[in-house]
Design a protein around this motif. Structure first.
Motif, PDB file in Angstrom:
ATOM      1  N   LYS A 122     -22.599  22.305 -18.235  1.00 10.00           N
ATOM      2  CA  LYS A 122     -22.805  21.164 -17.338  1.00 10.00           C
ATOM      3  C   LYS A 122     -21.510  20.379 -17.171  1.00 10.00           C
ATOM      4  O   LYS A 122     -20.648  20.362 -18.068  1.00 10.00           O
ATOM      5  N   ALA A 123     -21.368  19.737 -16.025  1.00  6.51           N
ATOM      6  CA  ALA A 123     -20.179  18.926 -15.757  1.00  6.51           C
ATOM      7  C   ALA A 123     -20.046  17.833 -16.811  1.00  6.51           C
ATOM      8  O   ALA A 123     -21.053  17.244 -17.247  1.00  6.51           O
ATOM      9  N   GLY A 124     -18.836  17.572 -17.238  1.00  6.16           N
ATOM     10  CA  GLY A 124     -18.583  16.545 -18.252  1.00  6.16           C
ATOM     11  C   GLY A 124     -18.498  17.086 -19.656  1.00  6.16           C
ATOM     12  O   GLY A 124     -18.169  16.348 -20.594  1.00  6.16           O
ATOM     13  N   THR A 125     -18.784  18.397 -19.841  1.00  6.12           N
ATOM     14  CA  THR A 125     -18.674  19.014 -21.167  1.00  6.12           C
ATOM     15  C   THR A 125     -17.217  18.994 -21.632  1.00  6.12           C
ATOM     16  O   THR A 125     -16.299  19.252 -20.851  1.00  6.12           O
ATOM     17  N   GLU A 126     -17.005  18.683 -22.904  1.00  6.84           N
ATOM     18  CA  GLU A 126     -15.643  18.672 -23.441  1.00  6.84           C
ATOM     19  C   GLU A 126     -15.070  20.084 -23.516  1.00  6.84           C
ATOM     20  O   GLU A 126     -15.751  21.014 -23.931  1.00  6.84           O
ATOM     21  N   ILE A 127     -13.809  20.215 -23.125  1.00  6.13           N
ATOM     22  CA  ILE A 127     -13.074  21.472 -23.245  1.00  6.13           C
ATOM     23  C   ILE A 127     -12.078  21.304 -24.385  1.00  6.13           C
ATOM     24  O   ILE A 127     -11.307  20.339 -24.401  1.00  6.13           O
ATOM     25  N   MET A 128     -12.082  22.237 -25.332  1.00  6.73           N
ATOM     26  CA  MET A 128     -11.268  22.108 -26.536  1.00  6.73           C
ATOM     27  C   MET A 128     -10.166  23.151 -26.581  1.00  6.73           C
ATOM     28  O   MET A 128     -10.350  24.278 -26.108  1.00  6.73           O
ATOM     29  N   ALA A 129      -9.045  22.787 -27.186  1.00  5.74           N
ATOM     30  CA  ALA A 129      -7.949  23.739 -27.387  1.00  5.74           C
ATOM     31  C   ALA A 129      -8.382  24.802 -28.386  1.00  5.74           C
ATOM     32  O   ALA A 129      -8.977  24.480 -29.420  1.00  5.74           O
ATOM     33  N   VAL A 130      -8.085  26.051 -28.086  1.00  7.86           N
ATOM     34  CA  VAL A 130      -8.474  27.135 -28.998  1.00  7.86           C
ATOM     35  C   VAL A 130      -7.400  27.403 -30.053  1.00  7.86           C
ATOM     36  O   VAL A 130      -7.560  28.284 -30.898  1.00  7.86           O
ATOM     37  N   ALA A 131      -6.303  26.640 -30.020  1.00  9.38           N
ATOM     38  CA  ALA A 131      -5.249  26.767 -31.026  1.00  9.38           C
ATOM     39  C   ALA A 131      -4.350  25.542 -30.951  1.00  9.38           C
ATOM     40  O   ALA A 131      -4.339  24.820 -29.953  1.00  9.38           O
ATOM     41  N   ALA A 132      -3.596  25.313 -32.008  1.00 10.78           N
ATOM     42  CA  ALA A 132      -2.634  24.210 -32.028  1.00 10.78           C
ATOM     43  C   ALA A 132      -1.430  24.559 -31.176  1.00 10.78           C
ATOM     44  O   ALA A 132      -1.081  25.735 -31.017  1.00 10.78           O
ATOM     45  N   GLY A 133      -0.788  23.547 -30.607  1.00  5.50           N
ATOM     46  CA  GLY A 133       0.394  23.820 -29.798  1.00  5.50           C
ATOM     47  C   GLY A 133       0.929  22.583 -29.109  1.00  5.50           C
ATOM     48  O   GLY A 133       0.564  21.450 -29.454  1.00  5.50           O
ATOM     49  N   ILE A 134       1.780  22.810 -28.105  1.00  9.20           N
ATOM     50  CA  ILE A 134       2.398  21.742 -27.322  1.00  9.20           C
ATOM     51  C   ILE A 134       1.958  21.881 -25.869  1.00  9.20           C
ATOM     52  O   ILE A 134       2.034  22.973 -25.289  1.00  9.20           O
ATOM     53  N   VAL A 135       1.506  20.776 -25.272  1.00  6.59           N
ATOM     54  CA  VAL A 135       1.070  20.784 -23.875  1.00  6.59           C
ATOM     55  C   VAL A 135       2.295  20.921 -22.971  1.00  6.59           C
ATOM     56  O   VAL A 135       3.242  20.138 -23.069  1.00  6.59           O
ATOM     57  N   THR A 136       2.270  21.918 -22.078  1.00  3.74           N
ATOM     58  CA  THR A 136       3.424  22.172 -21.193  1.00  3.74           C
ATOM     59  C   THR A 136       3.107  21.950 -19.718  1.00  3.74           C
ATOM     60  O   THR A 136       4.011  21.938 -18.890  1.00  3.74           O
TER      61      THR A 136
END
Length: 269
Positions: free
Chosen positions: A174-188
């Motif tokens: 459903k819209a508004g569901t949180e999307i999570m990073a599948v690994a640690a890293g740096i946002v590019t």
């Protein structure tokens, strides 16, 4: 006169004898005190050795548990045997004093303790580095709830009906569901990209990059350091999309790979 001289000589000898006796008694007291202190000292040293031996047993047990859990190569770290050492035996000129032997044993125990601490420190470094590498490797799903709505590979395009290659996987919810990073890293990358809508891209090092697309809202900024499982966006249907979902891409050395190779590798997935 001779008698008087003899009496004086006897008196002097008596005084000297008394002084000698007093000195001897004083030395006897000092010796007794010294022996008593030495016995107390040996008792204290014995207690210290006991504590060291107990600590060494605990260190060895801890080291063995760590090795088992870390699944390290057999023999790389060995806490069941004393450290490897050697050397020729020197001839004994005379029997060492018991106190010296005792102190030598104490020194050996302290050396073994130092060796175990060094091994544990190195082992800790290995585990930390391994943990960091594992945390930076894509693993698990980008959503807690949702279903796989499209796989990686060739499919019928939902907009033009042609057979085209889909370079990621889609998880719908459903819209508004949180999307999570599948690994640690740096946002590019954070922002709009053609076809992807609102997208977040994360560099995980070792050649791995992940993309999360069609978001309703992005929650991170370029240059931000993130951890595995951190919410980075909110699910939406921006860009070329037929409904609320997240398009997950995994790239290695610049080429897309099937994210399903990593989705099921995290514990609890």
């Amino acid at each position: 006169m001779q008698f008087v001289a003899q009496q004086q000589s006897l008196a002097q000898m008596k005084t000297l004898a008394e002084d000698w006796q007093a000195t001897l008694e004083q030395q006897q007291v000092v010796l007794s005190t010294t022996l008593h202190q030495a016995e107390e000292g040996l008792g204290t040293l014995a207690q210290r050795v006991g504590h060291l031996q107990a600590d060494l047993v605990r260190l060895n047990a801890l080291g063995q548990r760590l090795i088992v859990h870390a699944d390290l190569e057999e023999g790389e770290f060995d806490f069941t045997n004393p450290p490897a050492m050697g050397g020729p035996e020197l001839p004994q000129i005379e029997e060492s004093l018991k106190l010296n032997d005792f102190l030598a044993t104490l020194g050996q125990l302290e050396q073994e303790m130092a060796d175990r601490r060094q091994q544990l420190s190195l082992l800790e470094t290995v585990l930390v580095e391994r943990g960091m590498r594992q945390a930076a490797l894509p693993a698990g799903r980008p959503v807690r709830q949702g279903w796989l709505s499209s796989k990686y590979g060739y499919r019928t395009d939902p907009f033009n009906g042609r057979r085209e290659f889909h370079n990621g996987v889609d998880f719908a919810s459903k819209a508004g569901t949180e999307i999570m990073a599948v690994a640690a890293g740096i946002v590019t990358w954070v922002g709009e990209r053609s076809g992807y809508g609102k997208m977040v891209e994360v560099d995980h090092g070792n050649g791995y990059v992940t993309r999360y697309a069609h978001n309703q809202k992005n929650l991170v900024q370029v240059g931000e350091s993130i951890v595995k499982g951190q919410p980075i966006a909110v699910m939406g249907s921006s860009g070329r999309s037929t409904g609320p979902h997240v398009h997950l891409e995994v790239l290695h050395e610049g080429r897309t790979v099937d994210p399903l190779r990593f989705v099921g590798t995290a514990k609890g997935s």
